[in-house]
Design an enzyme around this catalytic site. Structure first.
Site: not given
Length: 207
Positions: A19, A21, A131
């Site tokens: 990922d 961000d 996250d």
């Protein structure tokens, strides 16, 4: 008497999807700082501000960590770009080419997936580092196809500047019979907390 034999996979390289961000890019502090200024941009949320994704900083150690992981994994980007912010899609590609290049030497050259349904991309023997559980990320925890979601930073040791890269490399180099077996074997000594229940996660006030 029947004999059960566990067939180990071959020496094929594992796939690691990363990922962007708050996993590769230090996004959230900038969005939170701009959350009180959205009216001047004529948008509703800070992630809709044109150009806001272009000049974000990488998380400490992330660039070096990715370059090391590229020696052990088949790497891909799996990220979501805000639907209401057309510039964010291009900005994410430009960010990746700035930090990793735009040719075959880049670990992410033509290996970028931008989608709001990350679960559609999951595949056998593949790991997602993300996250948050959103946009189908938590669905990667799928024992049936042997895919796995590892939550970046849930265990404070599993970040770029600490023990994340060695842990991932140990998974890449294991061959215990399945991806889940490899993760369990790599995690036997340190007993990292790999993720939390999706119901425990709290969004930011502006999300």
């Amino acid at each position: 008497m029947s004999l059960h034999i566990t067939q180990k996979r071959g020496a094929s390289i594992k796939k690691l999807f990363i990922d962007m961000d708050n996993t590769l890019v230090d996004t959230l502090p900038v969005l939170n700082a701009e959350s009180q200024n959205v009216q001047k941009y004529n948008v509703k949320k800070p992630d809709q501000i044109p150009g806001i994704f272009r000049h974000l900083k990488p998380l400490p150690g992330a660039i070096e960590g990715v370059k090391e992981l590229a020696k052990h994994f088949d790497l891909y980007i799996l990220s979501t770009a805000p639907w209401e912010n057309p510039s964010s899609w291009q900005d994410k590609i430009n960010w990746l080419t700035e930090y990793f290049g735009n040719d075959a030497d880049s670990p992410f050259y033509k290996k970028v997936v931008l989608t709001h349904q990350k679960n559609l991309v999951k595949m056998p023997d593949s790991l997602l580092l993300d996250d948050r559980p959103y946009h189908g990320a938590s669905d990667w925890d799928d024992a049936k196809i042997d895919s796995f979601w590892l939550q970046y930073g849930y265990d404070s040791r599993l970040v770029w500047t600490a023990e994340l890269v060695p842990f991932l490399i140990s998974i890449a180099n294991s061959n215990e019979g399945s991806l889940r077996d490899d993760i369990a074997y790599a995690n036997k000594q340190n007993q990292y907390a790999l993720r939390h229940a999706t119901t425990e996660f709290k969004k930011e006030s502006w999300e």
